[in-house]
Every structure is written in structure tokens, then in C-alpha cells.
Design a protein around this motif. Structure first.
Motif, PDB file in Angstrom:
ATOM      1  N   ALA A  83      38.319  51.073   7.031  1.00  0.00           N
ATOM      2  CA  ALA A  83      37.287  50.404   6.235  1.00  0.00           C
ATOM      3  C   ALA A  83      37.816  50.005   4.867  1.00  0.00           C
ATOM      4  O   ALA A  83      37.409  48.978   4.309  1.00  0.00           O
ATOM      5  CB  ALA A  83      36.068  51.306   6.086  1.00  0.00           C
ATOM      6  N   ASP A  86      39.235  46.394   4.291  1.00  0.00           N
ATOM      7  CA  ASP A  86      38.357  45.236   4.402  1.00  0.00           C
ATOM      8  C   ASP A  86      37.364  45.258   3.237  1.00  0.00           C
ATOM      9  O   ASP A  86      36.576  46.198   3.103  1.00  0.00           O
ATOM     10  CB  ASP A  86      37.609  45.292   5.742  1.00  0.00           C
ATOM     11  CG  ASP A  86      36.767  44.060   6.011  1.00  0.00           C
ATOM     12  OD1 ASP A  86      36.093  43.582   5.079  1.00  0.00           O
ATOM     13  OD2 ASP A  86      36.760  43.586   7.160  1.00  0.00           O
ATOM     14  N   LEU A  89      33.679  45.778   4.034  1.00  0.00           N
ATOM     15  CA  LEU A  89      33.356  47.138   4.444  1.00  0.00           C
ATOM     16  C   LEU A  89      33.379  48.088   3.250  1.00  0.00           C
ATOM     17  O   LEU A  89      32.567  49.006   3.159  1.00  0.00           O
ATOM     18  CB  LEU A  89      34.318  47.612   5.529  1.00  0.00           C
ATOM     19  CG  LEU A  89      34.333  46.782   6.820  1.00  0.00           C
ATOM     20  CD1 LEU A  89      35.288  47.388   7.833  1.00  0.00           C
ATOM     21  CD2 LEU A  89      32.934  46.663   7.407  1.00  0.00           C
ATOM     22  N   LYS A 127      34.539  49.512  12.708  1.00  0.00           N
ATOM     23  CA  LYS A 127      34.116  48.109  12.771  1.00  0.00           C
ATOM     24  C   LYS A 127      32.962  47.914  13.771  1.00  0.00           C
ATOM     25  O   LYS A 127      32.898  46.893  14.469  1.00  0.00           O
ATOM     26  CB  LYS A 127      35.296  47.217  13.161  1.00  0.00           C
ATOM     27  CG  LYS A 127      36.547  47.470  12.311  1.00  0.00           C
ATOM     28  CD  LYS A 127      36.634  46.493  11.189  1.00  0.00           C
ATOM     29  CE  LYS A 127      37.845  46.625  10.295  1.00  0.00           C
ATOM     30  NZ  LYS A 127      39.015  47.280  10.650  1.00  0.00           N
ATOM     31  N   GLU A 128      32.087  48.905  13.844  1.00  0.00           N
ATOM     32  CA  GLU A 128      30.953  48.854  14.772  1.00  0.00           C
ATOM     33  C   GLU A 128      29.614  48.714  14.053  1.00  0.00           C
ATOM     34  O   GLU A 128      28.566  48.778  14.684  1.00  0.00           O
ATOM     35  CB  GLU A 128      30.929  50.128  15.626  1.00  0.00           C
ATOM     36  CG  GLU A 128      32.142  50.282  16.546  1.00  0.00           C
ATOM     37  CD  GLU A 128      32.149  51.603  17.273  1.00  0.00           C
ATOM     38  OE1 GLU A 128      31.323  52.479  16.923  1.00  0.00           O
ATOM     39  OE2 GLU A 128      32.982  51.769  18.179  1.00  0.00           O
TER      40      GLU A 128
END
Length: 244
Positions: A83, A86, A89, A127-128
Motif C-alpha cells: 500500500a 501507491d 492507497l 489491492k482489494e
């Protein structure tokens, strides 16, 4: 002095003096704590990058005078490093921990909120967690803090919101059109927006369309700012990153 260990998330940090750091933690068993980390900025070995926002730690703590505790050691349990690569995120994770910091009081355990944060950060790291999941997290966090806004009925009269509902943060949520005159700060909202937020409250995870998501984001920002007394700093960061 009492020594104890606890699971913790780093909510925020503030540099103190030339080498120390004040760290706000959300711990599983002791709630939110302000912890003093001596030499945290001077020694790279002692805490080894552990005292960064949204780190999941196992900490050894020592009670000192007043409400502050001292961190003797901190071991990283989960760094959520995927995370951290990104920016979008990172923005969501920082918002999540800032919200938890503002919704909680010192030394009041919130184990359910701890589990909520942990689950959300793991989904971000995998990434969910889509954009709608942040709204679901906020609503769940507000519920844990006893600040759940009402979307299913008028917050003033208890009746149905009707076909032309409004939203008023000061009265705790949706208000019907007749009651809107008594809610000076109320604003009109689409019926579909209230339905979408209500479904998220009830645990459904159906993604909201981008336009409704943006409206929901604005409503919750105003609602949260009203109840915590200020706009969260990470709201602006999310806007700079381009998140609705």
C-alpha cells in the motif's frame, strides 16, 4: 512503573525536541495512547522505521506520570508495504487512521475499531479495497464511536425521508422536507444517495456510482467535521491525489 505489551497501530507522530518523538497509538487493549519514544529520531536501530503512520506493531510500554506512556520497544507486525507504494492507497490509509484518532478518547479501549482498521488496511495492501470501501469503513467507524448518521428515517420526526429528503449534520442525518425548515444547515440529497449509504451501513458492499460516491464523500466530510470540531487534514490530501 507498570510495564505491559499490547498490539498497536500508529495513528500519527510529532517530533519532540532534538531526537524524541510523540506517537499516538491505537492499542487493542488500552485504546488510544500518547506514547513517548526517546531517541526515536536519533537512533535508526532502536525503532527501525516502526514509528510511521499506519504501521501495525507489537509494543512494549511503560506507564509514566500523567497520561503519557513510554515506548520501550516496537516490533513491526505488518508494514503494509504494498500500500505504501501507491499514493492513492497511502491517502486512504492516512485518512483511516486520522479518523480513528479523532473519534477516540485516550485510554478507552475500542477492540472492534482496532479490528476494523486492521481489516481495512489489509484489504488496501492486497489491492482489494475499492473506493466505496472507504465509505463503508467510515460508517462502521462512526458506529463504533456512537455517531452513526441516520439515513432510513427523519432524524427530527422519525418519519420516512420522503421523495425530497435533506441532510443535516447537526441533527444527525437525513431529514424530511417538512422538517427541513427547522434544520437551517440542511442540504437536499438524492433519494438514491440515502439508499446507497443505508445499504453500506447494513453491511452490503455494492459499489456506488462515481457521482453518488462523490456526494457521499462530501456529506460524510461535513458530518465528521461537525462532530470532531474540525476538517480532517487527510481530506485535503485525498483531494490532491484525486480521490473522491
Amino acid at each position: 512503573m507498570e510495564r505491559y505489551a499490547d498490539d498497536a497501530f500508529v495513528l500519527s507522530t510529532v517530533d519532540y525536541g532534538e531526537s524524541d518523538r510523540l506517537v499516538t497509538l491505537l492499542t487493542r487493549e488500552h485504546g488510544k495512547l500518547t506514547a513517548f519514544a526517546a531517541g526515536a529520531r536519533k537512533s535508526k536501530r532502536r525503532f527501525a522505521g516502526a514509528l510511521e503512520p499506519f504501521m501495525r506493531l507489537r509494543v512494549q510500554l511503560v506507564e509514566t506520570r500523567g497520561s503519557t506512556v513510554r515506548i520501550d520497544s516496537a516490533d513491526i507486525v505488518a508494514g503494509f508495504y504494498a500500500a505504501r507504494e501507491d499514493l492513492s492507497l497511502i491517502a486512504r490509509a492516512l485518512y483511516a487512521v486520522e479518523l480513528c484518532r479523532e473519534l477516540t478518547r485516550e485510554h478507552e479501549p475500542h477492540p472492534e475499531l482496532f479490528e476494523l482498521v486492521e481489516g481495512y488496511l489489509h484489504r488496501l495492501d492486497a489491492k482489494e479495497a475499492g473506493p466505496t470501501s472507504l465509505l463503508a469503513f467510515e460508517l462502521a467507524a462512526l458506529a463504533q464511536a456512537g455517531l452513526m448518521p441516520r439515513f432510513d428515517s427523519c432524524a427530527l420526526c422519525g418519519g420516512l425521508p420522503g421523495e425530497r429528503p435533506r441532510f443535516d449534520q447537526g441533527h444527525g442525518g437525513a431529514v424530511c422536507e417538512p422538517c427541513g425548515g427547522r434544520a437551517r444547515d440542511s442540504v437536499p440529497v438524492p433519494v438514491a444517495l440515502l439508499a446507497g449509504l443505508r445499504s453500506l451501513q447494513e453491511g452490503q458492499r455494492t459499489p456506488l456510482p462515481a457521482d453518488l460516491r462523490a456526494r457521499a464523500r462530501g456529506l460524510l466530510n461535513v458530518f465528521i467535521a461537525h462532530h470532531v470540531g474540525r476538517k480532517l487534514k487527510s481530506v485535503d490530501f485525498m483531494a490532491q491525489v484525486g480521490l473522491d
